[in-house]
Design a protein around this motif. Sequence first.
Motif, PDB file in Angstrom:
ATOM      1  N   ALA A 180       0.817  -1.224   0.000  1.00 37.65           N
ATOM      2  CA  ALA A 180       0.000   0.000   0.000  1.00 37.65           C
ATOM      3  C   ALA A 180       0.847   1.268   0.000  1.00 37.65           C
ATOM      4  CB  ALA A 180      -0.941  -0.012   1.195  1.00 37.65           C
ATOM      5  N   GLN A 181       2.085   1.183   0.470  1.00 40.23           N
ATOM      6  CA  GLN A 181       2.987   2.340   0.468  1.00 40.23           C
ATOM      7  C   GLN A 181       3.847   2.373  -0.802  1.00 40.23           C
ATOM      8  OE1 GLN A 181       2.696   0.262   3.357  1.00 40.23           O
ATOM      9  NE2 GLN A 181       1.158   1.729   4.012  1.00 40.23           N
ATOM     10  N   GLN A 182       3.512   1.535  -1.773  1.00 38.19           N
ATOM     11  CA  GLN A 182       4.233   1.431  -3.051  1.00 38.19           C
ATOM     12  C   GLN A 182       5.659   0.909  -2.892  1.00 38.19           C
ATOM     13  OE1 GLN A 182       2.751   1.899  -6.230  1.00 38.19           O
ATOM     14  NE2 GLN A 182       1.001   1.760  -4.864  1.00 38.19           N
ATOM     15  N   LYS A 183       5.907   0.159  -1.816  1.00 44.33           N
ATOM     16  CA  LYS A 183       7.207  -0.476  -1.617  1.00 44.33           C
ATOM     17  C   LYS A 183       7.163  -1.883  -2.195  1.00 44.33           C
ATOM     18  CE  LYS A 183       8.375   2.115   2.508  1.00 44.33           C
ATOM     19  NZ  LYS A 183       8.638   2.053   3.942  1.00 44.33           N
ATOM     20  N   PRO A 184       8.178  -2.253  -2.962  1.00 44.46           N
ATOM     21  CA  PRO A 184       8.202  -3.599  -3.538  1.00 44.46           C
ATOM     22  C   PRO A 184       8.244  -4.685  -2.461  1.00 44.46           C
ATOM     23  CG  PRO A 184       9.807  -2.189  -4.621  1.00 44.46           C
ATOM     24  CD  PRO A 184       9.300  -1.441  -3.415  1.00 44.46           C
ATOM     25  N   VAL A 185       7.547  -5.759  -2.722  1.00 46.93           N
ATOM     26  CA  VAL A 185       7.577  -6.924  -1.844  1.00 46.93           C
ATOM     27  C   VAL A 185       8.920  -7.616  -2.067  1.00 46.93           C
ATOM     28  CG1 VAL A 185       6.546  -9.188  -1.414  1.00 46.93           C
ATOM     29  CG2 VAL A 185       5.082  -7.201  -1.863  1.00 46.93           C
ATOM     30  N   ALA A 186       9.617  -7.891  -0.997  1.00 49.53           N
ATOM     31  CA  ALA A 186      10.961  -8.480  -1.099  1.00 49.53           C
ATOM     32  C   ALA A 186      10.902  -9.962  -1.428  1.00 49.53           C
ATOM     33  CB  ALA A 186      11.712  -8.273   0.206  1.00 49.53           C
ATOM     34  N   GLY A 187      11.900 -10.412  -2.151  1.00 51.30           N
ATOM     35  CA  GLY A 187      12.087 -11.831  -2.381  1.00 51.30           C
ATOM     36  C   GLY A 187      11.166 -12.477  -3.396  1.00 51.30           C
ATOM     37  N   TYR A 213      -2.302  -4.844  -1.942  1.00 53.57           N
ATOM     38  CA  TYR A 213      -1.175  -5.024  -2.848  1.00 53.57           C
ATOM     39  C   TYR A 213      -1.576  -4.660  -4.274  1.00 53.57           C
ATOM     40  CZ  TYR A 213       0.871  -7.475   1.058  1.00 53.57           C
ATOM     41  OH  TYR A 213       1.351  -7.778   2.293  1.00 53.57           O
ATOM     42  N   GLN A 214      -0.592  -4.195  -5.003  1.00 51.46           N
ATOM     43  CA  GLN A 214      -0.782  -3.922  -6.439  1.00 51.46           C
ATOM     44  C   GLN A 214       0.221  -4.783  -7.195  1.00 51.46           C
ATOM     45  OE1 GLN A 214      -1.264   0.136  -7.780  1.00 51.46           O
ATOM     46  NE2 GLN A 214       0.014  -0.272  -9.567  1.00 51.46           N
ATOM     47  N   PHE A 269      -5.259  -6.422  -5.167  1.00 50.58           N
ATOM     48  CA  PHE A 269      -5.965  -7.381  -4.335  1.00 50.58           C
ATOM     49  C   PHE A 269      -5.555  -7.119  -2.888  1.00 50.58           C
ATOM     50  CE2 PHE A 269      -1.988  -9.528  -5.070  1.00 50.58           C
ATOM     51  CZ  PHE A 269      -1.728 -10.187  -3.887  1.00 50.58           C
ATOM     52  N   SER A 270      -6.273  -7.695  -1.960  1.00 51.45           N
ATOM     53  CA  SER A 270      -5.973  -7.517  -0.527  1.00 51.45           C
ATOM     54  C   SER A 270      -5.893  -8.858   0.153  1.00 51.45           C
ATOM     55  CB  SER A 270      -7.055  -6.682   0.154  1.00 51.45           C
ATOM     56  OG  SER A 270      -7.088  -5.382  -0.382  1.00 51.45           O
TER      57      SER A 270
END
Length: 125
Positions: A69-76, A102-103, A122-123
Amino acid sequence: MQKKLASRVAMSLIATSALAFSQLACAHAHLTSSMPAANTDVTQSTRTLTLSFTENVEAAFSGVEIVDAQQKPVAGEKTRLDAKQHNRLIVDLAQPLAAGSYQVNWHVLSVDGHKTKGSYRFSVK
């Protein structure tokens, strides 16, 4: 009489060629389905996302990014092509997604050379 017949045959061939070309020009890899699906709330966190397209894609020139939601990439995250269905990208996550929104941003190069991109949300509850 033969001139008219030849003219009709030529026009028919031109029309058929134009139709075939226009169908090829519209042939892009569009997203047909995803798991988790767009605009849904999932109750269980997932470690895998699956994106299916209308035609086969080139894995080396395609990718998926998941941001929170903060536009930070999901790691890994690691994107790969399904070994049996080359129109399907699979995203493996290092760990399950936490609750939140998430986007998914995707871009693909179809095997016919056309690039497309898009995104959906999606959430996880």
